[in-house]
Design an enzyme around this catalytic site. Sequence first.
Site, mmCIF file in Angstrom:
data_model
loop_
_atom_site.group_PDB
_atom_site.id
_atom_site.type_symbol
_atom_site.label_atom_id
_atom_site.label_comp_id
_atom_site.label_asym_id
_atom_site.label_seq_id
_atom_site.Cartn_x
_atom_site.Cartn_y
_atom_site.Cartn_z
ATOM 1 N N CYS A 145 45.985 38.336 37.463
ATOM 2 C CA CYS A 145 45.736 39.253 38.255
ATOM 3 C C CYS A 145 46.741 39.492 39.402
ATOM 4 O O CYS A 145 47.087 40.543 39.896
ATOM 5 C CB CYS A 145 44.344 38.883 39.064
ATOM 6 S SG CYS A 145 42.790 38.820 38.071
ATOM 7 N N HIS B 70 39.370 41.071 43.831
ATOM 8 C CA HIS B 70 38.688 40.059 43.202
ATOM 9 C C HIS B 70 37.048 39.943 43.278
ATOM 10 O O HIS B 70 36.627 40.239 44.574
ATOM 11 C CB HIS B 70 39.162 38.452 43.478
ATOM 12 C CG HIS B 70 40.320 38.153 42.488
ATOM 13 N ND1 HIS B 70 41.627 37.826 42.922
ATOM 14 C CD2 HIS B 70 40.408 37.817 40.960
ATOM 15 C CE1 HIS B 70 42.378 37.473 41.830
ATOM 16 N NE2 HIS B 70 41.868 37.321 40.802
ATOM 17 N N GLU C 181 42.797 41.652 48.157
ATOM 18 C CA GLU C 181 43.999 41.024 48.216
ATOM 19 C C GLU C 181 44.938 41.145 49.068
ATOM 20 O O GLU C 181 45.152 42.676 49.134
ATOM 21 C CB GLU C 181 44.561 40.673 46.959
ATOM 22 C CG GLU C 181 43.493 40.118 45.747
ATOM 23 C CD GLU C 181 43.153 38.604 46.275
ATOM 24 O OE1 GLU C 181 43.663 38.083 47.175
ATOM 25 O OE2 GLU C 181 42.252 37.881 45.720
#
Length: 213
Positions: A150, A174, A87
Amino acid sequence: MRFLVTGFGPFGSERDNPTQGLVDALPEDLVFPPREEGGERHPIVTAMLPVTVAGVRERLPRLLAEHRPQVYVGLGLAAGRPALAIERFGLNILDFPMPDNDGFQPAEVPIVADGAEAYRSTLPLKAVVSAWREAGIAGYVSNTAGTYVCNLALYTALHWASVHDPGMRAGFMHVPYATESVPNPRKDPSLPFTALRHGVLVALETAVTLTQH
Ligand code: PCA
């Protein structure tokens, strides 16, 4: 170099969260470069985070303060994504598509009042994706970890670093479903658990190479 890696358990309709098995399956030390080339040991501290706003807010800063890792990597399940994703941004927002495990479902609430709108991950994103490609693991850079728990973990870690330890690197990966426990094998994409585990280790190795200089 010391790592902190966290995983999450079940939430919503997700019965099996592969990140729980992943933190259990990581070695106590990452040996990198490989033994033949000098084999340095980098301890990997692992922990589970509750899938709750209150739990992440309380537990994650405590873990960071206690272990003072040089690198923090959060792991979470992104059901339906086809590959590993590293991310890029943690966003200052809680906007939950479903309640957390306390039954709490905030809408459009900032994580930190007057905090930065976003923090950028300090992991070497492109280098990690290249290393995945070389290792034959499907993965990509994702711009957002969503607006659920998250994203809260990613934002919380980067905010903590900005206040307490600007040298700490932090980011979030993820993972898709593990093939071994995918709920609808015909519909949902997945990767074998061993590939997920390999992908996490490759990301940690990449962080070692880029933070040594
Ligand atoms: N995935 C959820 C929360 C816990 C997890 O593993 C998310 O993507 O926010």
